[in-house]
Design a protein around this motif. Structure first.
Motif, PDB file in Angstrom:
ATOM      1  N   MET B  80     -18.941 -50.137   7.820  1.00 33.96           N
ATOM      2  CA  MET B  80     -18.509 -51.182   6.887  1.00 33.96           C
ATOM      3  C   MET B  80     -19.246 -51.037   5.553  1.00 33.96           C
ATOM      4  SD  MET B  80     -16.277 -52.706   8.556  1.00 33.96           S
ATOM      5  CE  MET B  80     -15.848 -54.388   8.362  1.00 33.96           C
ATOM      6  N   ASN B  81     -20.564 -50.781   5.630  1.00 34.93           N
ATOM      7  CA  ASN B  81     -21.339 -50.620   4.402  1.00 34.93           C
ATOM      8  C   ASN B  81     -20.852 -49.426   3.588  1.00 34.93           C
ATOM      9  OD1 ASN B  81     -22.839 -52.813   5.035  1.00 34.93           O
ATOM     10  ND2 ASN B  81     -24.550 -51.672   5.915  1.00 34.93           N
ATOM     11  N   ARG B  82     -20.469 -48.361   4.290  1.00 35.56           N
ATOM     12  CA  ARG B  82     -19.942 -47.150   3.645  1.00 35.56           C
ATOM     13  C   ARG B  82     -18.659 -47.479   2.884  1.00 35.56           C
ATOM     14  NH1 ARG B  82     -21.769 -42.199   2.730  1.00 35.56           N
ATOM     15  NH2 ARG B  82     -23.847 -42.285   3.572  1.00 35.56           N
ATOM     16  N   VAL B  83     -17.817 -48.261   3.533  1.00 37.05           N
ATOM     17  CA  VAL B  83     -16.538 -48.629   2.910  1.00 37.05           C
ATOM     18  C   VAL B  83     -16.804 -49.417   1.638  1.00 37.05           C
ATOM     19  CG1 VAL B  83     -14.448 -50.026   3.185  1.00 37.05           C
ATOM     20  CG2 VAL B  83     -15.218 -48.583   5.055  1.00 37.05           C
ATOM     21  N   PHE B  84     -17.764 -50.374   1.716  1.00 36.72           N
ATOM     22  CA  PHE B  84     -18.051 -51.198   0.546  1.00 36.72           C
ATOM     23  C   PHE B  84     -18.712 -50.395  -0.570  1.00 36.72           C
ATOM     24  CE2 PHE B  84     -18.072 -54.711   3.822  1.00 36.72           C
ATOM     25  CZ  PHE B  84     -16.790 -55.126   3.474  1.00 36.72           C
ATOM     26  N   ALA B  85     -19.502 -49.373  -0.194  1.00 34.77           N
ATOM     27  CA  ALA B  85     -20.226 -48.595  -1.203  1.00 34.77           C
ATOM     28  C   ALA B  85     -19.376 -47.471  -1.786  1.00 34.77           C
ATOM     29  CB  ALA B  85     -21.496 -48.021  -0.593  1.00 34.77           C
ATOM     30  N   SER B  86     -18.210 -47.242  -1.213  1.00 34.63           N
ATOM     31  CA  SER B  86     -17.424 -46.073  -1.625  1.00 34.63           C
ATOM     32  C   SER B  86     -16.937 -46.152  -3.075  1.00 34.63           C
ATOM     33  CB  SER B  86     -16.235 -45.884  -0.689  1.00 34.63           C
ATOM     34  OG  SER B  86     -15.400 -47.007  -0.794  1.00 34.63           O
ATOM     35  N   LYS B  87     -16.877 -47.386  -3.617  1.00 36.60           N
ATOM     36  CA  LYS B  87     -16.416 -47.546  -4.993  1.00 36.60           C
ATOM     37  C   LYS B  87     -17.507 -47.179  -6.003  1.00 36.60           C
ATOM     38  CE  LYS B  87     -12.157 -49.019  -5.077  1.00 36.60           C
ATOM     39  NZ  LYS B  87     -11.778 -50.407  -4.883  1.00 36.60           N
ATOM     40  N   ASP B  88     -18.768 -47.156  -5.532  1.00 31.22           N
ATOM     41  CA  ASP B  88     -19.888 -46.921  -6.446  1.00 31.22           C
ATOM     42  C   ASP B  88     -20.783 -45.811  -5.885  1.00 31.22           C
ATOM     43  OD1 ASP B  88     -21.742 -47.184  -8.436  1.00 31.22           O
ATOM     44  OD2 ASP B  88     -22.684 -48.995  -7.604  1.00 31.22           O
ATOM     45  N   PRO B  89     -20.278 -44.570  -5.882  1.00 32.39           N
ATOM     46  CA  PRO B  89     -21.065 -43.493  -5.262  1.00 32.39           C
ATOM     47  C   PRO B  89     -22.373 -43.216  -5.992  1.00 32.39           C
ATOM     48  CG  PRO B  89     -19.075 -42.614  -6.312  1.00 32.39           C
ATOM     49  CD  PRO B  89     -18.980 -44.099  -6.381  1.00 32.39           C
TER      50      PRO B  89
END
Lengths: 298, 100
Positions: B80-89
């Motif tokens: 879930m955290n990966r999904v949320f962070a995917s917009k701001d690599p």
């Protein structure tokens, strides 16, 4: 003790339920303890036996038991157990966020086939202590999906297991570097334990499906559609390493050419006929009447 | 004199109207901003649920997922955290390297 298992399969409407019911009555008359179980979501056994059958085991006669498995009961039982396990294992907030999805999970494709697997596993525990279990199965598509499930699951599980092993190896390396030479007790990994237990379950089941304990009978009618569908079943089961033992040519009207083409196509199987009856086959007495002169598939 | 006063009053009224309009536009923007972010997130989740297999997420048989779900809280949170962070690599990279 694992009982002898008989699967009656074929195209919808060919008479799988009737043939399996006739076979069950015949075997029970021979003195065997028999359970006939319909795992078809559209049951017919109640109508054929002329009495209401339920999800739980019903005694029809001395040695003969019957049941109509309610797949929804198995699905509900299964999803409730997973929900319960999640409530115990997860922190409150995560479990709460996922709970709402469980209401729609019962409609997921593949869950019906899995419910059939659960029902069969339950039968294999043989609580009724029977010698023979006969499964009246759903029509071809659903049956083939169900019978392939242990094999396709094993393919996935083997891949998942090797990936998990790699993850654990990396974790171990990091842990060793951080701790220096200090030894630490090996921690158990719940995920790989879960995968291993599923691999063992599905391996057992697929071995039982392939073993001499399992017998496969195709029920077909003397028409080209059920003939070609029966060929597809034989091919599909052949890919899984399963042989079809017998073919019942039901509603046979004496066409010799058709009978011979069935015999030559299904060379490995024994072909038996059940002639077209003018009167409906309903009720225990009528089933007994039919079963007496009939040459059973085994 | 009276005519000039009337003209000024009219101008003030027009400007006041314009001011109120722009305040209302700004307020509406603020109000929808939150809903828009929520909408994008929902669309993202919806697409992931339906088309996960197109972005390299194969769909295993549902009973395997369900059997392992109770044992995988940690992995689920990471995903879930990966999904949320995917917009701001870049932000994720900086936080991984501890660059402030």
């Amino acid at each position: 003790m694992i009982p002898e298992i008989y699967f009656f399969m074929g195209k919808g409407g060919t008479g799988k339920s009737t043939c399996s019911a006739v076979f069950s009555v015949q075997q029970s008359n021979k003195g065997k303890r028999v359970l006939i179980n319909s795992i078809d979501p559209a049951h017919n056994l109640s109508q054929i036996f002329g009495r209401t059958l339920f999800h739980k085991c019903n005694r029809v006669e001395n040695n003969l038991y019957a049941k109509e498995t309610d797949l929804n009961v198995w699905k509900k039982k299964y999803l409730t157990s997973i929900e319960e396990e999640m409530r115990l294992a997860y922190k409150h907030q995560t479990a709460f966020n996922l709970n709402k999805y469980f209401k729609t999970l019962k409609y997921s494709p593949g869950l019906e086939e899995y419910a059939m697997i659960l029902a069969i596993e339950d039968n294999l525990k043989n609580k009724e202590n029977v010698e023979i279990v006969i499964f009246d199965t759903p029509p071809t598509a659903l049956f083939l999906n169900f019978i392939s499930l242990p094999y396709s699951s094993l393919k996935w599980l083997e891949q998942l297991f090797s990936l998990r092993t790699l993850i654990l190896k990396k974790r171990g390396t990091i842990d060793r570097i951080r701790r220096g030479n200090k030894q630490k007790e090996k921690e158990s990994d719940m995920v790989s334990e879960g995968i291993t237990s599923m691999i063992s379950r599905f391996k057992d089941l697929s071995e039982i499906f392939r073993s001499k304990k399992s017998h496969y009978t195709i029920v077909m009618n003397p028409d080209s559609l059920s003939f070609s569908e029966s060929q597809s079943i034989v091919n599909h089961l052949g890919d899984l390493g399963i042989n079809v033992e017998s073919v019942i040519l039901n509603k046979y009207d004496g066409q010799r050419i058709f009978f011979e083409s069935v015999v030559s196509t299904f060379r490995e199987a024994r072909v038996v006929t059940l002639k077209k009856e003018e009167e409906e086959i309903v009720g225990l007495e009528r089933l007994k009447e039919i079963s007496e002169p009939w040459r059973a598939p085994n | 004199m009276k005519a000039i006063c009337l003209k000024i009053c009219r101008k003030i009224t027009v400007k006041a109207k314009e001011l109120f309009c722009s305040i209302s536009f700004f307020e509406k923007g603020l109000a929808t901003q939150v809903i828009e972010v929520e909408l994008i997130q929902l669309e993202n989740i919806f697409a992931l649920l339906l088309f996960g297999c197109f972005v390299g997420l194969p769909a295993p048989p549902v009973h395997l997922t369900l059997e392992l779900l109770p044992k995988m809280e940690k992995e689920l949170i990471i995903m879930m955290n990966r999904v949320f962070a995917s917009k701001d690599p870049l932000g994720e990279l900086f936080s991984t390297l501890d660059i402030t």
